[in-house]
Design a protein around this motif. Structure first.
Motif, PDB file in Angstrom:
ATOM      1  N   PHE A  80      -7.850  -0.501   2.560  1.00 34.07           N
ATOM      2  CA  PHE A  80      -6.677  -0.276   1.734  1.00 34.07           C
ATOM      3  C   PHE A  80      -5.879   0.829   2.395  1.00 34.07           C
TER       4      PHE A  80
ATOM      5  N   ASP B 103       2.257  -0.445   0.224  1.00 33.76           N
ATOM      6  CA  ASP B 103       0.808  -0.469  -0.003  1.00 33.76           C
ATOM      7  C   ASP B 103       0.246  -1.751   0.614  1.00 33.76           C
TER       8      ASP B 103
ATOM      9  N   PHE C 285      -8.574  -1.614  -5.929  1.00 34.07           N
ATOM     10  CA  PHE C 285      -7.364  -0.804  -5.848  1.00 34.07           C
ATOM     11  C   PHE C 285      -6.204  -1.668  -6.324  1.00 34.07           C
TER      12      PHE C 285
ATOM     13  N   PRO D 295      -2.570   3.128   1.900  1.00 35.09           N
ATOM     14  CA  PRO D 295      -1.487   3.522   0.995  1.00 35.09           C
ATOM     15  C   PRO D 295      -0.128   3.465   1.672  1.00 35.09           C
ATOM     16  N   ALA D 296       0.917   3.420   0.862  1.00 31.35           N
ATOM     17  CA  ALA D 296       2.262   3.137   1.339  1.00 31.35           C
ATOM     18  C   ALA D 296       2.717   4.047   2.476  1.00 31.35           C
TER      19      ALA D 296
ATOM     20  N   LEU E 242      -2.224  -2.593  -5.504  1.00 31.04           N
ATOM     21  CA  LEU E 242      -1.035  -2.482  -4.664  1.00 31.04           C
ATOM     22  C   LEU E 242       0.140  -2.237  -5.600  1.00 31.04           C
TER      23      LEU E 242
END
Length: 242
Positions: A16, A199, A192, A18-19, A194
């Motif tokens: 994952f 993301d 998680f 993050p943005a 999005l």
């Protein structure tokens, strides 16, 4: 490739990103200056008419690309159907599904080109010296009061490819939509949501299952949607199309 992202996929079968970190990774491979126009193209998707559950909550466009070792270009292949066996998609698989093509100007845009270059660098790092069959899907999932949208109507699944990128483009008036990752025995490895543009989830499709919970509108009187770009990389075999 991103060392951290590549190491995470190699170690756990998924990552994952993050943005902010994802945007920085993308910018190592090109420009994103036309992102607003790129994201706006999700407003022009056609309905997915192959939904075996009768749902009208999914819109999409589709395109195929190729990548060959030693050649930096990632050319677009002739338009063709998307196919998954029922082993991977028991709901909608088993037939050739023809979707409207991704617009030529969007496929050639700086943002889209950057995303493809990022994917290629990452997945080449994990699996070097192979030719890739690449599929790109623009998805919009809509939700209404009493009618949640299903990002993965087939449930927890694999896609029948090698690697998958799911990149958040935008969410409007939407809640829920949690992504979960499971090993091949069904054990939960991580979850998680999005939530912000950029993301991203990346998975090794041979090693993990993934799924997303249904989404619902926050304000039931207003339009709501979840937009993502899904890009899959699959090692080409002799005689394969694209």
């Amino acid at each position: 490739m991103s060392d951290d992202t590549g190491r995470a996929i190699a170690a756990r079968g998924f990552a994952f990103v993050p943005a902010a970190a994802m945007r920085a990774e993308l910018l190592r491979h090109g420009a994103l200056d036309d992102w607003a126009r790129f994201a706006a193209s999700w407003n022009e998707l056609g309905h997915d008419t192959y939904m075996a559950d009768g749902g009208r909550y999914r819109k999409r466009r589709f395109a195929v690309f190729t990548a060959v070792p030693g050649e930096p270009a990632i050319p677009r292949a002739p338009h063709q159907p998307h196919y998954q066996s029922r082993d991977y998609n028991p709901l909608n698989g088993g037939i050739a599904r023809w979707f409207e093509p991704i617009r030529d100007d969007i496929a050639a845009s700086a943002s889209f080109t950057t995303i493809l270059r990022f994917c290629r660098a990452l997945f080449d790092g994990l699996c070097p010296n192979v030719a890739w069959h690449i599929e790109a899907h623009q998805f919009r999932i809509e939700a209404r009061a009493g009618a949640p949208g299903k990002p993965t109507p087939e449930g927890l699944h694999r896609d029948g490819v090698d690697y998958v990128l799911v990149l958040m483009i935008g969410r409007e008036n939407i809640e829920r939509g949690e992504t979960s990752i499971h090993d091949l025995d069904g054990k939960l490895l991580g979850s998680f949501t999005l939530a912000a543009p950029f993301d991203a989830a990346l998975v090794d499709d041979h090693r993990v299952y993934h799924g997303v919970t249904p989404v619902a509108p926050v304000d039931t009187g207003a339009p709501s949607h979840r937009d993502v770009l899904v890009v899959t990389f699959h090692r080409k075999t002799a005689g394969a199309r694209g």
